[in-house]
Motif scaffolding. Structure first.
Motif, PDB file in Angstrom:
ATOM      1  N   TYR A 177     -24.886 -10.815  22.592  1.00 50.55           N
ATOM      2  CA  TYR A 177     -24.188 -11.121  23.842  1.00 50.55           C
ATOM      3  C   TYR A 177     -24.412 -12.570  24.242  1.00 50.55           C
ATOM      4  CZ  TYR A 177     -23.015 -11.079  28.798  1.00 50.55           C
ATOM      5  OH  TYR A 177     -22.474 -11.377  30.022  1.00 50.55           O
ATOM      6  N   ALA A 178     -25.630 -13.068  24.036  1.00 51.81           N
ATOM      7  CA  ALA A 178     -25.901 -14.463  24.359  1.00 51.81           C
ATOM      8  C   ALA A 178     -25.120 -15.403  23.452  1.00 51.81           C
ATOM      9  CB  ALA A 178     -27.410 -14.732  24.247  1.00 51.81           C
ATOM     10  N   GLY A 192     -21.386 -18.731  26.526  1.00 48.98           N
ATOM     11  CA  GLY A 192     -22.054 -18.505  25.250  1.00 48.98           C
ATOM     12  C   GLY A 192     -23.170 -19.501  25.006  1.00 48.98           C
ATOM     13  N   LEU A 193     -24.203 -19.037  24.345  1.00 51.94           N
ATOM     14  CA  LEU A 193     -25.330 -19.896  23.988  1.00 51.94           C
ATOM     15  C   LEU A 193     -25.291 -20.172  22.493  1.00 51.94           C
ATOM     16  CD1 LEU A 193     -28.228 -18.116  25.966  1.00 51.94           C
ATOM     17  CD2 LEU A 193     -26.776 -19.986  26.741  1.00 51.94           C
ATOM     18  N   THR A 199     -32.980 -19.463  20.141  1.00 49.32           N
ATOM     19  CA  THR A 199     -34.314 -19.659  19.567  1.00 49.32           C
ATOM     20  C   THR A 199     -35.267 -20.267  20.582  1.00 49.32           C
ATOM     21  OG1 THR A 199     -33.326 -19.988  17.380  1.00 49.32           O
ATOM     22  CG2 THR A 199     -35.575 -20.744  17.700  1.00 49.32           C
ATOM     23  N   LEU A 200     -34.786 -21.252  21.325  1.00 47.71           N
ATOM     24  CA  LEU A 200     -35.640 -21.883  22.333  1.00 47.71           C
ATOM     25  C   LEU A 200     -36.027 -20.889  23.427  1.00 47.71           C
ATOM     26  CD1 LEU A 200     -33.964 -25.395  22.780  1.00 47.71           C
ATOM     27  CD2 LEU A 200     -36.170 -24.897  21.731  1.00 47.71           C
ATOM     28  N   TYR A 201     -35.016 -20.212  23.994  1.00 51.43           N
ATOM     29  CA  TYR A 201     -35.303 -19.264  25.071  1.00 51.43           C
ATOM     30  C   TYR A 201     -36.047 -18.032  24.549  1.00 51.43           C
ATOM     31  CZ  TYR A 201     -31.915 -22.003  27.742  1.00 51.43           C
ATOM     32  OH  TYR A 201     -31.252 -23.019  28.381  1.00 51.43           O
ATOM     33  N   THR A 562     -30.913 -13.085  31.774  1.00 53.05           N
ATOM     34  CA  THR A 562     -30.998 -14.040  32.878  1.00 53.05           C
ATOM     35  C   THR A 562     -30.344 -15.371  32.516  1.00 53.05           C
ATOM     36  OG1 THR A 562     -33.208 -14.650  32.091  1.00 53.05           O
ATOM     37  CG2 THR A 562     -33.079 -13.014  33.846  1.00 53.05           C
ATOM     38  N   GLN A 563     -30.510 -15.826  31.272  1.00 56.84           N
ATOM     39  CA  GLN A 563     -29.916 -17.102  30.882  1.00 56.84           C
ATOM     40  C   GLN A 563     -28.397 -17.039  30.834  1.00 56.84           C
ATOM     41  OE1 GLN A 563     -33.065 -19.120  31.253  1.00 56.84           O
ATOM     42  NE2 GLN A 563     -31.327 -20.169  30.355  1.00 56.84           N
ATOM     43  N   THR A 564     -27.847 -15.870  30.540  1.00 53.48           N
ATOM     44  CA  THR A 564     -26.392 -15.727  30.532  1.00 53.48           C
ATOM     45  C   THR A 564     -25.830 -15.386  31.906  1.00 53.48           C
ATOM     46  OG1 THR A 564     -26.626 -13.390  29.904  1.00 53.48           O
ATOM     47  CG2 THR A 564     -26.361 -14.987  28.127  1.00 53.48           C
TER      48      THR A 564
END
Length: 787
Positions: A177-178, A192-193, A199-201, A562-564
Motif C-alpha cells: 500500500y505504501a 505513494g512512497l 526502507t528508511l521508514y 501513518t506515513q501514508t
C-alpha cells in the motif's frame, strides 16, 4: 515455542546422558541455542539493573538478539523433529522425500537468517551515531538501505513463521500500500512512497523507524522481563503448585473443579498473556478434571477458553499488552493497573456467575463439596481466619520496620520474616507445648515452601508497582531476582527439613548408592536449582523470541499507515460514518477490534486497533485510557470469537469437542464480556475512580452482570428461566449497566437514580428467587434441563 530441550534431568550424569543420546546435528546446535537463550535473559536482567545505554539501542540489541535466537531455534527444531515440523498443505501433500528435503533446506535458510540478523544488528548498533547524525545530512549508503530492507523482510518472515499468515499478510499489504498508493481508489489513494522511503521508514532511519520504534522498545524494556519471569515460574513448577492449591479449594466447593479452572486460568493468564498458550497449559489439567466431574465436553472447552482469555486484563501483570498501553498513553504502569482492575474483576465475576449457574442448572456439582458449607465455609473457616491473622501480622511488621523504625527495604523484609516465624512458634507453643511449638514451626515452614512460596515474589511485584510505584522494568527485575532467591532458599530448606527431596541423586539415594553427607547434598541441590534456573532463562527467552518479530512487524505496519496518512483518514471516516453518534462509533470500534484480533496475539491486535481507533473515540468524548481499554478488551475477546477463536480451538482439541459447539457455549459464558466495555464508557468512574461515583457504578454494574448472565444461561441460580423472565432480567440488566447513558435526556441525577433503582430491583428479585419468596405467579420453573 514453549518447550525447551532437556526438560527432565537435573543431575550431571542425567544431563550428560541426555545430551549424548541426540544426533550429531542436534549436539552441534543445542549448545548454541542454550547459550543464546540464557544470554538473552541474562542480558535483559543486566539491562534492567545497569541501564548501560539508551532505550533505542537496547531495543535494537534486543530485537536482533531475539530474532537470531528465534531463527536458530527453528533450525534446531528442524534438525531434531524432522518432517514433523512441516506445516501447510503445499508441502505436506508431497511425499516424505520432498518433505525431508524441504526441512533440510529450511534449516539452512534459518541458519543463514540467524547470521544475517546478527550481522545486521552489529552493523546498525555500531553505526548508530553515524546513522542518526551524518547520514541524515550526507545521505544513507546502499549498504544502509539494503540491510534496512533485509531487516524488514526478516521481521515479517519471523511473524509468518510464529503466528501464521494473518499478521504477515497485513505487513506485506501495508508495504504494498505504501509503494502503490496511487493505484488505490477513493480516500485510500495517496501519492505513494518509493522503495527507498519504505526502507528508511521501515528500519534504516533508526530513531524514526518502524522496526526499532516504540513498540519494539516497549517490548524490550517492559514486556521481556515479565515474559522471562513467566518462563522461570514454569521451570520452577509454580503452575503445578497453583493447580494443586486450586484442586484443594475445589474439594470445598459445590462447583468443584469448575471454579478452580477459572481461578487457575486467571492467575496463569495474567502472567503468560496468551489465551492459546494458557488454554493449552492449564487446560491440559483442568479440562480432564472437569470432565471427570461430569461437565459436558463443550462446556469444559468453553469455560477454559473464556477463563484463559480474560487473564490478559487481570492485574498486576495483565499479560504484555498492558505494558504497550502504558507506553502508548505515556502513563505510569500503576495507572494502567488501577484502570484495568474493576473491568478485570467484572469480567471474571461474570464468568464465575455464568459457570455457577451452568453447574447448578445442569447438575454438575461436585459430590466432594456437598457436605461442606461451600465458598462461605472456605472464606470464614478457622483456617481462613488464621491466614488473615498472619497476613495482618506481616503487613503490620513490615509497616513498623519500614515506616516507624525506618529500616532499609531488605532489612524490613527480614524483620517481617522474623515476626512471622516468631508468631508461628508462639501459635504452636500455645496450642501444644514449647517443644511442640518448634515442631509445628518446622512443619509450617515446610508446608509454606511446598505450597505457597510463590506468594513472596508476587508480593514484591505488587508492592513495587502499587506502593513504591517503580517502573515496570525495575519491578520486573526485583520480582525475577526475588523468585530466584526464594527458589534457592526453598530447595535447600526442604532438603534440610523435608522428608522427600525433589531428586534422589541429590542425596545419593538413587540406584541404591550410599547417602552423601549433608554438605555434599546441599551442593548437589544448589546445582539442581541452578539447572532449573537456567532452564527458566531458556524458557523465558524462547517464549519471547517469536514475539520480537511480531512487535517489529506491527511497528512497520503502523509506520506505513501513518506515513501514508491512512490512519488519520480512517479516524475521520469513522467519525463521519458514525454521524457523531458515540454508540455507532463504539460498535464500529468493537467490530474492527474483533476483526483485527482474529488469529492475532492480543498485543499485536491491540497495537493495531489502538493506532487506528482510539483517536476517533476520543474525538467523541471518550477518555483516552477508557478508549484504549475498550479496544484492548475486544482485541482480547477475539480469542473466543468465531470463526477463528484460537482459545476455543485449543481448548476444544483438548476436550475432544466440536469447535462450533464449544464456541457457542463460550459466547454464552462470556457474553457479558462483550457488553462490559460499553458500560466502562458509560460509567467512566469505573476506570478513572472517584470517591462517590465508583462505588455506586460498581454496585450497579456488578448486579447488572448477574442479571445479564441469568438471561444468557437461562437460570437464576435456582430456577430455569422462560422467555418472559429473561426479558425482565434483560431490561433490568441494561438499566443497571447503561443507566447513565440517559443523562442527556433526563439529567445526570435522574439517570443515576434510574440506574440504582433497576440494579436494586434486579438484586432483590434474584435474592427472593434464591429464597423461594417470589410470588407464585412470577416464580419460574424449578426443573433442570440438560440442553
Amino acid at each position: 515455542m514453549t518447550e525447551t530441550p532437556d526438560d527432565s534431568a537435573t543431575s550431571p550424569r542425567g544431563l550428560r546422558t541426555a545430551f549424548f543420546e541426540r544426533s550429531v546435528p542436534e549436539m552441534l546446535l543445542l549448545p548454541f541455542v542454550s547459550l543464546f537463550a540464557v544470554a538473552l535473559t541474562g542480558y535483559t536482567v543486566y539491562y534492567a539493573w545497569a541501564r548501560p545505554f539508551t532505550q533505542i539501542i537496547h531495543g535494537m540489541v534486543f530485537f536482533h538478539f531475539g530474532l537470531s535466537l528465534y531463527y536458530l531455534y527453528l533450525a534446531y527444531e528442524h534438525v531434531a523433529k524432522g518432517t514433523s515440523v512441516v506445516d501447510g498443505p503445499l508441502v505436506s501433500r508431497f511425499g516424505d522425500s520432498v518433505q525431508r528435503l524441504y526441512v533440510r533446506l529450511d534449516a539452512v535458510v534459518c541458519l543463514a537468517a540467524t547470521l544475517v540478523s546478527a550481522g545486521a544488528g552489529y552493523y546498525f548498533v555500531t553505526g548508530y551515531d553515524r546513522l542518526t547524525g551524518n547520514a541524515i545530512l550526507m545521505g544513507y549508503s546502499n549498504t544502509d538501505l539494503t540491510l534496512g530492507l533485509v531487516v524488514v523482510v526478516l521481521a515479517i518472515d519471523a511473524t509468518r513463521r510464529a503466528y501464521g499468515w494473518s499478521i504477515a499478510l497485513v505487513g506485506v499489504g501495508s508495504v504494498l500500500y505504501a509503494l502503490f498508493g496511487s493505484a488505490f481508489p477513493g480516500f485510500l489513494q495517496h501519492t505513494g512512497l518509493s522503495l527507498r522511503d519504505v526502507t528508511l521508514y521501515g528500519a534504516a532511519q533508526l530513531e524514526r523507524s518502524g522496526v526499532y520504534g516504540f513498540i519494539t522498545q516497549a517490548g524490550a524494556k517492559y514486556v521481556a522481563i515479565f515474559i522471562m519471569f513467566a518462563g522461570l515460574a514454569r521451570a520452577y513448577g509454580i503452575l503445578d503448585v497453583i493447580l494443586d492449591l486450586s484442586q484443594r479449594l475445589g474439594k470445598r466447593l459445590r462447583s468443584g473443579i469448575v471454579h478452580v479452572a477459572v481461578i487457575s486460568s486467571m492467575a496463569m493468564g495474567s502472567i503468560t498473556g496468551s489465551a492459546a498458550a494458557n488454554a493449552a497449559t492449564t487446560g491440559s489439567f483442568t479440562i480432564p478434571m472437569m470432565q471427570r466431574q461430569g461437565v459436558r465436553e463443550d462446556f469444559t472447552a468453553a469455560i477454559e477458553a473464556v477463563a484463559s482469555s480474560g487473564g490478559q486484563i487481570m492485574p498486576p501483570v495483565m499479560g504484555v499488552a498492558a505494558f504497550l498501553m502504558a507506553d502508548f498513553i505515556g502513563a505510569p504502569y500503576v495507572r494502567i493497573i488501577q484502570a484495568g482492575l474493576i473491568p478485570a474483576l467484572l469480567f471474571y465475576f461474570s464468568v464465575g456467575v455464568a459457570v455457577q449457574f451452568a453447574v447448578l442448572r445442569y447438575g454438575w456439582t461436585s459430590d466432594e463439596g456437598e457436605d461442606t458449607g461451600g465458598i462461605l465455609e472456605v472464606l470464614f473457616s478457622k483456617h481462613a481466619l488464621v491466614i488473615v491473622s498472619y497476613f495482618a501480622l506481616a503487613v503490620g511488621a513490615f509497616y513498623a520496620s519500614r515506616r516507624v523504625a525506618d529500616l532499609p527495604l531488605a532489612l524490613s523484609g527480614v524483620a517481617t520474616l522474623g515476626a512471622l516465624l516468631a508468631g508461628r512458634y508462639v501459635h504452636g507453643a500455645i496450642a501444644t507445648s514449647m517443644s511442640g511449638g518448634l515442631t509445628e514451626l518446622v512443619d509450617a515452614v515446610e508446608g509454606f515452601f511446598q505450597a505457597r512460596y510463590f506468594l513472596v515474589p508476587m508480593a514484591v511485584l505488587v508492592y513495587a508497582l502499587a506502593v513504591m510505584q517503580l517502573s515496570a522494568l525495575a519491578t520486573g527485575l526485583y520480582t525475577v531476582l526475588t523468585l530466584i532467591a526464594v527458589m534457592y532458599v526453598r530447595d535447600v530448606t526442604l532438603l534440610v527439613i523435608g522428608d522427600e527431596p525433589a531428586d534422589d541423586w541429590v542425596t545419593g539415594a538413587d540406584d541404591g548408592a550410599p547417602t552423601n553427607s549433608t554438605v555434599s547434598a546441599v551442593v548437589n541441590q544448589l546445582f539442581a536449582t541452578t539447572v532449573k534456573t537456567l532452564r527458566g532463562f531458556m524458557k523465558g527467552a524462547l517464549d519471547m523470541a517469536p514475539l520480537v518479530g511480531v512487535l517489529a512487524a506491527m511497528g512497520v505496519i503502523i509506520k506505513m499507515l501513518t506515513q501514508t496518512g491512512l490512519s488519520g483518514k480512517i479516524s475521520l471516516r469513522m467519525v463521519a460514518l458514525a454521524g457523531g453518534v458515540l454508540l455507532i462509533a463504539l460498535i464500529l470500534a468493537m467490530l474492527t477490534s474483533i476483526l483485527f484480533g482474529l488469529g492475532m496475539p492480543t498485543p499485536a491486535a491491540y497495537v493495531l486497533v489502538a493506532a487506528l481507533l482510539t483517536a476517533p473515540l476520543q474525538e467523541l468524548g471518550v477518555a483516552e485510557i477508557t478508549a484504549h481499554l475498550f479496544v484492548f478488551y475486544f482485541a482480547m475477546l477475539s480469542a473466543i470469537t468465531p470463526p477463528v477463536a484460537v482459545g476455543v480451538a485449543v481448548a476444544s482439541r483438548i476436550a475432544d469437542s466440536g469447535f462450533l459447539t464449544s464456541a457457542k457455549q463460550a459466547l454464552r459464558i462470556g457474553i457479558a464480556g462483550f457488553l462490559i466495555p460499553f458500560s466502562l464508557v458509560v460509567n467512566d468512574s469505573l476506570v478513572t475512580w472517584t470517591v462517590t461515583g465508583t462505588p455506586v457504578a460498581a454496585f450497579c454494574v456488578f448486579v447488572g452482570v448477574i442479571a445479564l448472565t441469568a438471561v444468557t444461561i437461562g437460570f437464576d441460580g435456582r430456577h430455569v428461566l422462560g422467555i418472559p423472565h429473561r426479558v425482565v432480567y434483560l431490561v433490568l440488566a441494561l438499566g443497571a449497566l447503561y443507566g447513565p447513558a440517559l443523562s442527556g435526556y433526563v439529567g445526570p441525577s435522574t439517570a443515576t437514580m434510574l440506574q440504582v433503582a433497576t440494579a436494586t430491583i434486579a438484586l432483590v428479585g434474584l435474592a427472593l428467587a434464591q429464597l423461594d419468596r417470589l410470588p407464585s405467579a412470577v416464580t419460574p420453573a424449578t426443573e433442570l434441563r440438560n440442553r
